[in-house]
Write a protein that holds these residues in place. Structure first.
Motif, PDB file in Angstrom:
ATOM      1  N   ARG A  64       0.933  -1.240  -0.082  1.00 61.51           N
ATOM      2  CA  ARG A  64       0.110   0.235   0.505  1.00 61.51           C
ATOM      3  C   ARG A  64       0.779   0.758  -0.474  1.00 61.51           C
ATOM      4  NH1 ARG A  64      -2.826   2.957   4.095  1.00 61.51           N
ATOM      5  NH2 ARG A  64      -4.724   3.771   3.320  1.00 61.51           N
ATOM      6  N   LEU A  65       1.084   1.832  -0.983  1.00 58.41           N
ATOM      7  CA  LEU A  65       1.506   3.768  -1.382  1.00 58.41           C
ATOM      8  C   LEU A  65       0.346   4.725  -0.583  1.00 58.41           C
ATOM      9  CD1 LEU A  65       2.619   2.709  -4.316  1.00 58.41           C
ATOM     10  CD2 LEU A  65       4.340   2.468  -2.171  1.00 58.41           C
ATOM     11  N   VAL A  66       1.127   5.453   0.598  1.00 62.40           N
ATOM     12  CA  VAL A  66       0.092   6.978   0.492  1.00 62.40           C
ATOM     13  C   VAL A  66       0.486   7.877   0.268  1.00 62.40           C
ATOM     14  CG1 VAL A  66      -0.517   8.256   2.802  1.00 62.40           C
ATOM     15  CG2 VAL A  66       0.210   5.773   2.880  1.00 62.40           C
ATOM     16  N   ARG A  67      -0.465   9.277  -1.043  1.00 57.02           N
ATOM     17  CA  ARG A  67      -0.392   9.802  -1.245  1.00 57.02           C
ATOM     18  C   ARG A  67       0.578  10.596  -0.298  1.00 57.02           C
ATOM     19  NH1 ARG A  67      -3.104  14.284  -2.679  1.00 57.02           N
ATOM     20  NH2 ARG A  67      -4.882  13.372  -2.330  1.00 57.02           N
ATOM     21  N   LEU A  68       2.092  11.374  -0.441  1.00 59.28           N
ATOM     22  CA  LEU A  68       2.372  13.390  -0.449  1.00 59.28           C
ATOM     23  C   LEU A  68       0.824  14.247  -0.282  1.00 59.28           C
ATOM     24  CD1 LEU A  68       5.675  11.789   0.375  1.00 59.28           C
ATOM     25  CD2 LEU A  68       4.508  11.680   1.963  1.00 59.28           C
ATOM     26  N   PRO A  69       0.364  14.913   0.177  1.00 54.37           N
ATOM     27  CA  PRO A  69       0.305  15.760  -0.301  1.00 54.37           C
ATOM     28  C   PRO A  69       0.561  16.859  -0.255  1.00 54.37           C
ATOM     29  CG  PRO A  69      -0.631  15.966   1.927  1.00 54.37           C
ATOM     30  CD  PRO A  69       0.344  14.119   1.412  1.00 54.37           C
ATOM     31  N   GLY A  70       0.584  17.874  -1.105  1.00 48.80           N
ATOM     32  CA  GLY A  70       0.965  19.203  -1.247  1.00 48.80           C
ATOM     33  C   GLY A  70       2.987  19.392  -1.892  1.00 48.80           C
ATOM     34  N   VAL A  71       3.362  18.743  -2.421  1.00 49.02           N
ATOM     35  CA  VAL A  71       4.264  17.924  -2.774  1.00 49.02           C
ATOM     36  C   VAL A  71       4.378  19.201  -4.303  1.00 49.02           C
ATOM     37  CG1 VAL A  71       6.241  17.014  -4.194  1.00 49.02           C
ATOM     38  CG2 VAL A  71       4.709  16.019  -2.354  1.00 49.02           C
ATOM     39  N   SER A  72       5.678  20.064  -4.015  1.00 48.38           N
ATOM     40  CA  SER A  72       5.537  21.080  -5.348  1.00 48.38           C
ATOM     41  C   SER A  72       7.163  20.856  -6.050  1.00 48.38           C
ATOM     42  CB  SER A  72       5.606  22.345  -4.236  1.00 48.38           C
ATOM     43  OG  SER A  72       6.806  22.876  -3.920  1.00 48.38           O
ATOM     44  N   SER A  73       7.767  19.920  -4.836  1.00 47.16           N
ATOM     45  CA  SER A  73       9.827  19.802  -6.175  1.00 47.16           C
ATOM     46  C   SER A  73      10.014  18.779  -5.685  1.00 47.16           C
ATOM     47  CB  SER A  73      10.179  20.897  -6.128  1.00 47.16           C
ATOM     48  OG  SER A  73      10.808  20.832  -4.600  1.00 47.16           O
ATOM     49  N   LEU A  74      11.028  17.362  -6.160  1.00 45.89           N
ATOM     50  CA  LEU A  74      11.181  16.551  -6.303  1.00 45.89           C
ATOM     51  C   LEU A  74      12.132  16.342  -7.016  1.00 45.89           C
ATOM     52  CD1 LEU A  74      10.475  13.227  -5.142  1.00 45.89           C
ATOM     53  CD2 LEU A  74       9.724  13.043  -7.404  1.00 45.89           C
ATOM     54  N   SER A  75      13.575  15.765  -5.794  1.00 51.96           N
ATOM     55  CA  SER A  75      14.865  14.839  -6.364  1.00 51.96           C
ATOM     56  C   SER A  75      15.026  14.679  -5.907  1.00 51.96           C
ATOM     57  CB  SER A  75      15.784  16.849  -5.589  1.00 51.96           C
ATOM     58  OG  SER A  75      15.647  18.142  -5.903  1.00 51.96           O
ATOM     59  N   LEU A  76      15.690  13.490  -5.910  1.00 49.18           N
ATOM     60  CA  LEU A  76      16.001  12.364  -6.271  1.00 49.18           C
ATOM     61  C   LEU A  76      17.723  11.787  -6.544  1.00 49.18           C
ATOM     62  CD1 LEU A  76      13.775  10.170  -7.069  1.00 49.18           C
ATOM     63  CD2 LEU A  76      13.538  10.427  -5.280  1.00 49.18           C
ATOM     64  N   ASP A  77      18.500  12.128  -5.874  1.00 50.50           N
ATOM     65  CA  ASP A  77      19.784  11.824  -5.857  1.00 50.50           C
ATOM     66  C   ASP A  77      19.931  10.682  -6.112  1.00 50.50           C
ATOM     67  OD1 ASP A  77      20.425  14.953  -6.200  1.00 50.50           O
ATOM     68  OD2 ASP A  77      20.440  15.308  -3.840  1.00 50.50           O
ATOM     69  N   GLY A  78      21.278   9.929  -6.421  1.00 55.40           N
ATOM     70  CA  GLY A  78      21.823   8.437  -6.354  1.00 55.40           C
ATOM     71  C   GLY A  78      23.058   8.815  -6.824  1.00 55.40           C
ATOM     72  N   ASP A  79      24.410   7.485  -6.302  1.00 55.16           N
ATOM     73  CA  ASP A  79      25.336   7.986  -6.592  1.00 55.16           C
ATOM     74  C   ASP A  79      26.267   8.024  -7.649  1.00 55.16           C
ATOM     75  OD1 ASP A  79      25.237   6.464  -4.015  1.00 55.16           O
ATOM     76  OD2 ASP A  79      25.770   4.465  -5.171  1.00 55.16           O
ATOM     77  N   SER A  80      25.549   8.305  -8.734  1.00 58.80           N
ATOM     78  CA  SER A  80      26.226   8.531 -10.065  1.00 58.80           C
ATOM     79  C   SER A  80      25.261   9.579 -11.147  1.00 58.80           C
ATOM     80  CB  SER A  80      26.693   7.162 -11.127  1.00 58.80           C
ATOM     81  OG  SER A  80      25.762   6.831 -11.003  1.00 58.80           O
ATOM     82  N   SER A  81      23.999   9.860 -10.225  1.00 59.25           N
ATOM     83  CA  SER A  81      23.171  11.131 -11.034  1.00 59.25           C
ATOM     84  C   SER A  81      21.910  11.440  -9.865  1.00 59.25           C
ATOM     85  CB  SER A  81      22.528   9.898 -12.164  1.00 59.25           C
ATOM     86  OG  SER A  81      21.236   9.626 -11.782  1.00 59.25           O
ATOM     87  N   ALA A  82      21.380  12.697 -10.112  1.00 58.41           N
ATOM     88  CA  ALA A  82      20.390  12.950  -9.799  1.00 58.41           C
ATOM     89  C   ALA A  82      19.112  13.084 -10.702  1.00 58.41           C
ATOM     90  CB  ALA A  82      20.529  14.297  -9.298  1.00 58.41           C
ATOM     91  N   ILE A  83      18.076  13.164 -10.356  1.00 59.74           N
ATOM     92  CA  ILE A  83      16.582  13.786 -10.808  1.00 59.74           C
ATOM     93  C   ILE A  83      15.692  14.839 -10.246  1.00 59.74           C
ATOM     94  CG2 ILE A  83      15.195  12.742 -12.183  1.00 59.74           C
ATOM     95  CD1 ILE A  83      15.585  10.398 -12.028  1.00 59.74           C
ATOM     96  N   SER A  84      15.596  15.846 -10.644  1.00 64.29           N
ATOM     97  CA  SER A  84      15.035  16.596 -10.248  1.00 64.29           C
ATOM     98  C   SER A  84      13.711  17.517 -10.988  1.00 64.29           C
ATOM     99  CB  SER A  84      15.758  18.246  -9.650  1.00 64.29           C
ATOM    100  OG  SER A  84      15.541  19.110  -9.423  1.00 64.29           O
ATOM    101  N   TYR A  85      12.811  17.226 -10.496  1.00 62.75           N
ATOM    102  CA  TYR A  85      11.557  18.412 -10.972  1.00 62.75           C
ATOM    103  C   TYR A  85      10.866  18.986  -9.957  1.00 62.75           C
ATOM    104  CZ  TYR A  85       6.422  17.693 -12.514  1.00 62.75           C
ATOM    105  OH  TYR A  85       5.017  18.022 -13.074  1.00 62.75           O
ATOM    106  N   GLN A  86      10.787  19.990 -10.996  1.00 63.39           N
ATOM    107  CA  GLN A  86      10.333  21.746 -10.288  1.00 63.39           C
ATOM    108  C   GLN A  86       8.295  22.099 -10.360  1.00 63.39           C
ATOM    109  OE1 GLN A  86      11.713  23.240  -8.149  1.00 63.39           O
ATOM    110  NE2 GLN A  86      13.484  21.890  -8.312  1.00 63.39           N
ATOM    111  N   GLY A  87       7.467  21.861  -9.662  1.00 64.99           N
ATOM    112  CA  GLY A  87       6.153  22.389  -9.520  1.00 64.99           C
ATOM    113  C   GLY A  87       5.736  20.900  -9.282  1.00 64.99           C
ATOM    114  N   PRO A  88       3.677  20.678  -9.034  1.00 63.46           N
ATOM    115  CA  PRO A  88       3.394  20.192  -8.663  1.00 63.46           C
ATOM    116  C   PRO A  88       3.771  18.853  -8.698  1.00 63.46           C
ATOM    117  CG  PRO A  88       2.380  22.336  -9.203  1.00 63.46           C
ATOM    118  CD  PRO A  88       3.345  22.347  -9.844  1.00 63.46           C
ATOM    119  N   ALA A  89       3.178  18.306  -7.954  1.00 60.38           N
ATOM    120  CA  ALA A  89       3.160  16.342  -8.144  1.00 60.38           C
ATOM    121  C   ALA A  89       2.798  16.082  -7.284  1.00 60.38           C
ATOM    122  CB  ALA A  89       5.351  16.071  -8.164  1.00 60.38           C
TER     123      ALA A  89
END
Length: 67
Positions: free
Chosen positions: A21-46
């Motif tokens: 079961r996955l629960v939604r996080l309300p109010g997310v306005s940006s998201l960044s995922l950092d890995g060992d060799s790369s990073a992903i960033s998203y700006q805006g409502p998600a």
């Protein structure tokens, strides 16, 4: 929008069906995922859902050392 979703996949150890079961996080306005060799960033409502990481497979027998 749903407050939760269910993720279904196959266990790589026993090929059985896993669900989580996955629960939604309300109010997310940006998201960044950092890995060992790369990073992903998203700006805006998600729409982001989070849940527990799968643990060890309960259907596989563990060999215990004898001695």
């Amino acid at each position: 929008m749903s407050d939760c979703v269910h993720h279904i996949d196959l266990c790589p150890d026993c090929d059985g069906l896993r669900t989580v079961r996955l629960v939604r996080l309300p109010g997310v306005s940006s998201l960044s995922l950092d890995g060992d060799s790369s990073a992903i960033s998203y700006q805006g409502p998600a729409t982001v859902y989070v849940g527990p990481a799968p643990g060890p497979c309960p259907n596989t027998a563990k060999e215990e050392p004898r001695g």
